[in-house]
Design an enzyme around this catalytic site. Structure first.
Site, PDB file in Angstrom:
ATOM      1  N   GLU C 127       0.857  -1.194   0.000  1.00 34.75           N
ATOM      2  CA  GLU C 127       0.000   0.000   0.000  1.00 34.75           C
ATOM      3  C   GLU C 127       0.886   1.235   0.000  1.00 34.75           C
ATOM      4  OE1 GLU C 127      -2.887   0.009   3.078  1.00 34.75           O
ATOM      5  OE2 GLU C 127      -3.792  -1.877   2.399  1.00 34.75           O
ATOM      6  N   ALA C 130       2.587   1.242   3.211  1.00 37.16           N
ATOM      7  CA  ALA C 130       3.102  -0.027   3.710  1.00 37.16           C
ATOM      8  C   ALA C 130       3.814  -0.759   2.588  1.00 37.16           C
ATOM      9  CB  ALA C 130       1.968  -0.885   4.249  1.00 37.16           C
ATOM     10  N   PHE C 156       1.320  -0.216  -6.776  1.00 38.80           N
ATOM     11  CA  PHE C 156       2.413  -0.891  -7.501  1.00 38.80           C
ATOM     12  C   PHE C 156       2.096  -2.358  -7.742  1.00 38.80           C
ATOM     13  CE2 PHE C 156       4.900   2.713  -7.713  1.00 38.80           C
ATOM     14  CZ  PHE C 156       5.139   3.274  -6.466  1.00 38.80           C
ATOM     15  N   ASP C 240       7.634 -16.334   0.375  1.00 40.66           N
ATOM     16  CA  ASP C 240       8.742 -17.297   0.419  1.00 40.66           C
ATOM     17  C   ASP C 240       8.834 -18.053  -0.907  1.00 40.66           C
ATOM     18  OD1 ASP C 240       8.628 -18.429   3.912  1.00 40.66           O
ATOM     19  OD2 ASP C 240       9.596 -16.708   2.946  1.00 40.66           O
ATOM     20  N   GLN C 337      28.480  -1.685 -19.933  1.00 41.76           N
ATOM     21  CA  GLN C 337      29.865  -1.217 -19.988  1.00 41.76           C
ATOM     22  C   GLN C 337      30.611  -1.852 -21.153  1.00 41.76           C
ATOM     23  OE1 GLN C 337      30.534   1.157 -18.071  1.00 41.76           O
ATOM     24  NE2 GLN C 337      32.738   1.410 -18.141  1.00 41.76           N
ATOM     25  N   GLY C 341      29.407   3.093 -25.541  1.00 42.58           N
ATOM     26  CA  GLY C 341      28.345   4.049 -25.866  1.00 42.58           C
ATOM     27  C   GLY C 341      27.107   3.380 -26.440  1.00 42.58           C
ATOM     28  N   GLU C 364       9.004  -7.645  -3.834  1.00 44.17           N
ATOM     29  CA  GLU C 364       8.963  -8.913  -3.107  1.00 44.17           C
ATOM     30  C   GLU C 364       9.931  -8.885  -1.938  1.00 44.17           C
ATOM     31  OE1 GLU C 364       7.481 -11.993  -4.583  1.00 44.17           O
ATOM     32  OE2 GLU C 364       6.430 -10.624  -5.922  1.00 44.17           O
ATOM     33  N   GLY C 365      10.112  -7.730  -1.378  1.00 41.90           N
ATOM     34  CA  GLY C 365      11.045  -7.602  -0.261  1.00 41.90           C
ATOM     35  C   GLY C 365      12.370  -7.068  -0.748  1.00 41.90           C
TER      36      GLY C 365
END
Lengths: 378, 262, 382
Positions: C127, C130, C156, C240, C337, C341, C364-365
């Protein structure tokens, strides 16, 4: 680092300008890819487009340290404007100042330094990036004109530049010793700005090709001596590195400032983020590294002001500052969480802008080779 | 309808570095990835489409060592029902005729209505086995088939010739068709069909099972042998064509025609 | 210990790899540019069973395990990370909790829809106030007769814009703290349920990310997932499991970046030779490859532990997610890299990989949260 109060005053002025004039447009020009002519004009009016050059040519008559501070403060709010400024001064104007005849300086520098014209540097080509000496663009003297043929790529401000300092080879068999430098003006017959790049970041700065098809420029537009081109551009890059170091420093500082503010205000698990050790760790590392980067950048600038050759120090400054900036901008998004990925916060823009500092004006790998060579010899 | 599909496991050389080995008659294979021969993939898909339309089973047959199971297993996942792998170390260096003979021997035990093979193998490029197999089995065949129609016991096969011509052949079943790429859109094996494929059998038949003699197979039994393999010589001439795009393309067309490329 | 995949698993990997290269790669840059949800990809993948890898066959899924799912997600993410996460969410964040915590009716009702991608799934946990602090969210659900009245906003949410089946977490009893949290299945069309604007994100731009808004939304009583008060447990267990898949996604992006870097390094010349001959480049490629291999093994290990039925595997899945996401960041950085360019230009895929990678360390953490999970597990002796 304790600087003279005049530098602090100068920083304050530029910061004020950056906050009032540059910052409000930063997100917009990144999203639209538009170049802000207004900002360019304002920078010109403030004297920012000619900081380290003498007043007699229209410059501000200040030094490289001031210039570094200016690039830092502008980049802190807008990397695109920072790189435009850095490319204009260090790449577009500096070679003319360092290697031009008095006549050339009087002709080309004043409008550039005052900001009436934008400068650029045409070195990179599709097949000549890190190996800048592998230039394929050719220059041939025909009567009282040079005929230029070839393509340059990834040129900052290329499509909008009024003046371009380019490299071209007069004799490929001589390798780097066949390269000369030239001043090309927009509108020269046979010149056209090519494709504009769509980039990961620095999207408010124009990056494009320069296309030369039997482009004719006056004989007097040779910069320096024939076959001196390689030396000129290496010297230019040495100074340019300090400015990219300053740009990286600025972006990193901007990321840090945003992170501090967010960490103070965002509450999770009943506490503001600043109370969490893993957040504290990120902030502490950012502060330490950016501070170290600042020392390296300013030190290189001061050496240059003292007339020293800054090949090693410039490379070190750029190398370290760009890597510190990468870490700082990544951590900044981390601290902001998912919000850091939206354009509601500047940190995702800083993150995208940062990546170029490890690549442009010499990749970090090239920087390491340059530094090692200075220490170990060839 | 009982359909047999002959498939071959070939090295993938399109994007790989191809080097001739020390024998001078083969390429270095240890770094290459392998897959089912391209036109065989289309042949298999055609077989499965026919099975879905007319019912029956699809049997995959291939000659090769254990590694060939990978290709057969994928074939089973894409709609094949049964797989047969024919192998004996003596089979190496078999030429087109011997290969066809080995296949023909295995197929004596199978009742089939249709045999489908790819039109050409991308490794040796011989395009022989299909036609020879048909001959050995005593059945009619058509090659480079781009369209198959079945009505009762009759197969109508459209074959692609040069210059855009189509040849239509009609023949009674059992028949053999060598299949051209592009005839259909080969499916991807779904997860469930891959799962089911594990329980499908790959029967392995040895030289003894097939009742073949060592002297008639492999290099020993072959009448043709690869003498030498070499990359084409790199030319040193380059010509830059000048003119308008229309002029250049006219000149280019003439050059290609003269060199027999179009 | 057998490090080899089974023949089935190899076939699955092979099939998805081909599919990804032929069908997903050609449109990946375009969907990133337009931010459109890749329905054409989804439909094709659903036919092959990829949207319901772990859904039992009786409900229209492929009935496979988490290692197979990890292989699928990795191969897809190598060419299109957006499509990869859509598949991951549908499988492990939506189908899985319904399968694991739902009742027979819910299985019959929702699993076939998800497996066939007739509806896409989304999970509403985060949220505005949260993020990491999952338990601090404010959404509430009050039982009123035959339905729950759901109020709150989730932010999100991957797949949000297109989702037809959403698992939403809300407090049924705030006084019980996190034991007062419950989970619900909310379908599109539920009165009071609406969706926010499509978020404009730096990376993973084509996943229909948006807010889910509940204003006195009427959710039928039967849509409670598990029991009242079981929500936190459902959320933690689901995370998990899904961390294994996000780890697989990160490994995929990293591998895609490495493949691109190797290809470029072989083709590009500088200073008279291929840049692949320079030790700096070799160093980068070596680091990338080694870290990716380690990350992949951690992901596979976590998947195998889960598949074996070990009840607690938070440590393994957090290790996999954390290490894989860091590896991914490092890999995309080095890949750009190596390209110099060109890597900064949208002409090359690595530019998109670079933008897609960053969120691996956050959603997811965050990596910081993963470290806390790992440390706690160690300190508790598990």
């Amino acid at each position: 680092m304790v600087l003279d109060t005049k530098y602090q005053r100068f920083r304050d002025e530029v910061r004020e300008f950056a906050t009032q004039v540059v910052a409000p447009k930063a997100s917009h020009i990144d999203q639209t890819g538009e170049f802000s002519w207004d900002t360019a004009k304002e920078m010109g009016r403030m004297g920012l487009l000619g900081i380290p050059f003498p007043k007699k040519y229209g410059g501000a008559g200040l030094d490289h340290l001031s210039y570094a501070i200016a690039v830092e403060e502008i980049s802190r709010v807008c990397g695109s404007t920072g790189v435009t400024l850095a490319a204009h001064v260090s790449l577009g104007c500096y070679p003319i100042y360092a290697s031009g005849t008095e006549k050339q300086k009087r002709k080309f520098l004043p409008p550039l330094l005052k900001g009436d014209k934008i400068g650029s540097f045409g070195l990179t080509e599709p097949n000549a990036g890190s190996d800048a000496g592998a230039t394929e663009t050719t220059a041939e003297l025909a009567g009282d004109e040079w005929i230029i043929n070839g393509t340059k790529r990834f040129i900052t401000s290329g499509a909008i530049a009024d003046t371009m300092v380019i490299t071209a080879t007069q004799d490929r068999s001589k390798g780097v010793h066949g390269i000369s430098a030239f001043i090309v003006e927009k509108g020269s017959p046979g010149f056209s700005p090519g494709r504009e790049e769509e980039k990961l970041g620095l999207r408010g700065s124009i990056t494009s090709e320069l296309v030369f098809e039997d482009c004719r420029i006056p004989k007097e537009n040779l910069l320096g001596q024939e076959y001196e081109g390689f030396k000129i551009f290496m010297q230019t890059l040495d100074g340019g590195r300090i400015s990219i170091g300053a740009m990286a420093l600025g972006i990193g500082q901007g990321a840090l400032d945003a992170s501090i503010e967010y960490a103070q205000n965002r509450v999770q698990f009943g506490k503001p983020l600043r109370k969490f050790q893993l957040i504290q760790r990120m902030i502490a590392d950012m502060e330490t590294e950016i501070s170290a980067a600042r020392h390296l950048v300013y030190h290189a600038a001061m050496l240059k002001d003292g007339g020293e050759v800054v090949t090693k120090e410039g490379a070190m400054a750029k190398l370290y500052a760009s890597e510190a900036c990468m870490r700082a901008t990544s951590a900044a998004i981390q601290i902001h969480g998912c919000r850091g990925l939206t354009n509601a916060y500047p940190v995702e823009r800083f993150f995208r802008d940062a990546k170029l500092t490890e690549i442009g004006e010499g990749t970090s790998e090239i920087m390491r080779i340059v530094i090692a060579r200075e220490i170990l010899g060839r | 309808m009982e359909i047999v599909v002959c498939v071959k496991r070939v090295p993938q050389t399109e994007e790989a570095e191809v080097i001739v080995d020390s024998s001078g008659a083969d390429i270095v294979k240890d770094r290459l990835t392998y897959d089912m021969n391209e036109s065989d993939v289309y042949a298999l898909e055609e077989a499965v489409l026919l099975k879905e339309k007319f019912g029956g089973t699809v049997t995959l047959v291939s000659i090769g060592p254990q590694e060939t199971d990978d290709v057969l297993r994928m074939g089973l996942a894409k709609g094949g029902d049964v797989a047969l792998r024919l192998w004996d170390p003596c089979f190496v260096h078999s030429d087109g005729y011997v290969t066809a003979s080995i296949l023909a021997r295995a197929m004596k035990e199978i009742s089939f209505d249709l045999v489908l093979t790819g039109c050409i193998a991308t490794d040796d490029g011989r395009s022989q086995v299909g036609g020879m197999l048909a001959g050995l089995l005593g059945i009619p065949h058509a090659s480079y088939v781009t369209r198959v129609e079945i009505e009762e016991r009759t197969v109508t096969a459209h074959s692609e010739l040069e210059a855009g011509l189509i040849q239509v052949n009609r023949m009674p079943m059992p028949a053999l068709l060598t299949i051209q790429t592009g005839i259909n859109e080969p499916r991807y094996a779904s997860l469930i069909s891959i799962k089911r494929a594990t329980s499908k059998e790959i029967r392995v038949l040895t030289m003894d099972d097939l009742g073949l003699e060592e002297a008639t197979v492999g290099g020993m039994g072959s009448t043709t042998r690869i003498m030498k393999l070499a990359p084409p010589e790199v030319g040193k001439r380059a010509e830059i064509l000048k003119g308008t795009p229309e002029q250049v393309s006219d000149t280019l067309t003439e050059i290609l025609k003269k060199k027999g490329m179009i | 210990m057998d490090f080899e995949l089974t023949q089935d698993q190899k076939l699955i990997q092979d099939m998805v790899r081909r599919f990804a290269i032929n069908e997903l790669e050609p449109v990946a840059a375009e969907i990133d540019r337009t931010r459109e949800f890749p329905w054409q990809n989804i439909k094709k993948m659903a036919e092959l069973g990829l949207l319901g890898v772990i859904v039992p066959e009786q409900y229209g899924g492929a009935g496979l395990d988490f290692l197979s799912l990890a292989l699928v997600i990795e191969e897809i993410s190598k060419v299109c990370a957006s499509t990869g996460v859509i598949v991951a969410v549908n499988n492990s964040l939506v189908a899985y909790p319904i399968l694991n915590f739902g009742n027979g009716d819910q299985h019959k009702k929702y699993l076939p829809l998800l497996a066939k991608a007739e509806k896409i799934g989304a999970i509403g946990l985060t949220e505005p106030n949260a993020g990491s602090d999952v338990a601090a969210f404010e959404s509430t659900a009050v039982l009123e007769g035959d339905h729950y009245r759901l109020n709150g906003t989730k932010r999100f949410i991957t797949n949000g814009r297109e989702a037809g089946v959403c698992i939403v977490f809300a407090y049924t009893d705030k006084s019980k703290g996190h034991r007062g949290m419950s989970a619900f299945v909310v379908e599109d069309g539920t009165p009071g349920f609406s969706k926010g604007e499509h978020e404009d994100l730096m990376g993973l731009r084509s996943t229909g990310n948006c807010e889910l808004i509940f204003e006195d939304a009427r959710v039928p009583k039967e849509n409670l997932l598990g029991e009242e008060g079981q929500g936190f447990k459902i959320a933690m267990h689901t995370l998990d499991v899904s961390r294994i898949d996000i780890g697989a996604q990160a490994v995929g992006i990293a591998q895609g970046a490495l493949d691109a870097a190797v290809k470029y390094a072989k083709e590009r010349k500088a200073f008279g030779q291929s840049i692949s001959e320079f030790q700096f480049i070799q160093g980068m490629l070596a680091e990338m490859a080694t870290q990716i291999m380690a990350a992949r093994l951690l992901v596979y290990h976590a998947a195998v532990v889960k598949d074996r039925g070990v009840p607690r595997f938070s440590k393994e899945s957090s290790m996999a997610k954390w290490f894989a996401s860091e590896t991914c960041m490092n890999a995309v950085r080095m890949a750009v890299q190596v390209h110099g360019g060109y890597g900064y230009s949208k002409d090359y895929a690595v530019e998109r990989f670079y933008r897609d990678a960053k969120v691996m360390e956050i959603y997811e953490g965050t990596s910081e949260i993963q470290k806390v999970v790992i440390a706690r597990s160690l300190l508790q002796g598990t």
